[in-house]
Design a protein around this motif. Structure first.
Motif, short mmCIF file in Angstrom:
data_model
loop_
_atom_site.label_atom_id
_atom_site.label_comp_id
_atom_site.label_asym_id
_atom_site.label_seq_id
_atom_site.Cartn_x
_atom_site.Cartn_y
_atom_site.Cartn_z
N CYS A 30 0.87 -1.17 0.00
CA CYS A 30 0.00 0.00 0.00
C CYS A 30 0.91 1.23 0.00
N HIS B 36 -6.39 6.65 -0.52
CA HIS B 36 -6.62 7.19 0.83
C HIS B 36 -6.98 8.67 0.79
N MET C 215 -3.70 -5.56 0.43
CA MET C 215 -4.02 -4.16 0.20
C MET C 215 -5.19 -4.05 -0.77
N HIS D 151 -8.73 -2.41 0.29
CA HIS D 151 -9.25 -1.23 -0.39
C HIS D 151 -10.61 -1.54 -1.03
N HIS E 257 -8.02 -2.44 7.83
CA HIS E 257 -6.92 -2.08 6.94
C HIS E 257 -5.79 -1.36 7.69
N ASP F 149 -1.57 -2.09 8.21
CA ASP F 149 -1.04 -1.30 7.11
C ASP F 149 0.32 -0.72 7.50
ZN LIG Z 1 -4.28 1.51 1.98
#
Ligand SMILES: [Zn+2]
Length: 267
Positions: free
Chosen positions: A134, A153, A194, A198, A220, A224
């Motif tokens: 990510c 994001h 990831m 998402h 997430h 992450d």
């Molecule tokens: Zn992410």
């Protein structure tokens, strides 16, 4: 302006000047009227005007150049001040705060997103497929600054329609990129994780499900960006008891079963 106390006059004067800037009546780069003129417009003393100008200069919106006047530098408070403020906090504190912002943004996005937001999020999720990590902080790519920003994001924050959340998030990310913090951070999610994460966040936002959006984002962010210690071991953001971990695993399995069933009905 009918005002009584000095502090009320100061607050109203500051708000008056700030509004001139945020509405664009005084565009960025323009010189603002001189002190006596402003005092006349606002009906307050010159010292009150001077104080308000100083306040706006301290947050980067105005700049006074000796002998030339005061100029509009930014239509919003610049993040320099936020960066200086954040420098006083530990990485643990900053990451915890960032986590709260991500979760709130996901929830607000599920409520406030438009069809254009969904289209943009879909494009970003598709574009970021195939990245091995990510790219939220671009740590996986080392010195590649282009990977710093995860469009996905950022778009979640755009969809939330809250400028304060978005600017705090940008400020936090700036802070995490400083050499001091960057060396202690790692991305642990694999490319596949990831993508799946998402997709879940996007799906919840698309369905306007603000509860699922929160759960999907919590899931997430917790695997992450993480802190690593001197031995390069991951420091868990949340320490869970074996029972709690079991409940999380069970919920995860149930979700996967549900998704597999949905997949079947679609085929
Ligand atoms: Zn992410």
């Amino acid at each position: 302006m009918a005002m009584t106390t000095g502090s009320e006059r100061a607050r109203a004067t500051l708000a008056y000047l700030r509004r001139k800037i945020t509405t664009g009546e005084w565009p960025v780069g323009s010189r603002i009227p001189i002190e006596p003129e402003l005092a006349e417009q606002t009906g307050v003393g010159r010292s009150t005007v001077r104080e308000a100008v100083r306040s706006l200069a301290s947050i980067g919106m105005l700049e006074t150049l000796p002998g030339r006047g005061t100029f509009v530098r930014s239509a919003a408070p610049t993040s320099t001040l936020l960066n200086e403020f954040l420098a006083d906090f530990t990485l643990e504190e900053i990451l915890s705060y960032r986590r709260a912002l991500e979760i709130e943004a996901a929830q607000q996005a599920a409520i406030h997103r438009t069809e254009e937001d969904i289209a943009a999020l879909e494009r970003a999720a598709a574009d970021e497929v195939g990245c091995t990590r990510c790219p939220v902080l671009g740590l996986a790519s080392g010195t590649d600054d282009g990977a710093f920003d995860s469009t996905f994001h950022r778009l979640v924050f755009d969809s939330a329609k809250n400028r304060l959340l978005a600017s705090l998030y940008a400020g936090i990310n700036d802070q995490l990129r400083t050499p001091e913090h960057r060396g202690r951070l790692a991305n642990v999610a694999t490319g596949t994780e990831m993508e799946r994460d998402h997709a879940r966040v996007l799906d919840a936002i698309r369905r306007r499900d603000f509860i699922d959006a929160v759960h999907a984002m919590v899931n997430h962010v917790d695997h992450d960006v993480v802190i690593v210690n001197d031995q390069h071991e991951v420091v868990p953001p949340l320490t869970r008891t074996p029972e709690q971990q079991q409940r999380i695993d069970q919920a995860q399995e149930a979700q996967e079963v549900r998704e597999a069933a949905e997949e079947q009905t679609r085929v």
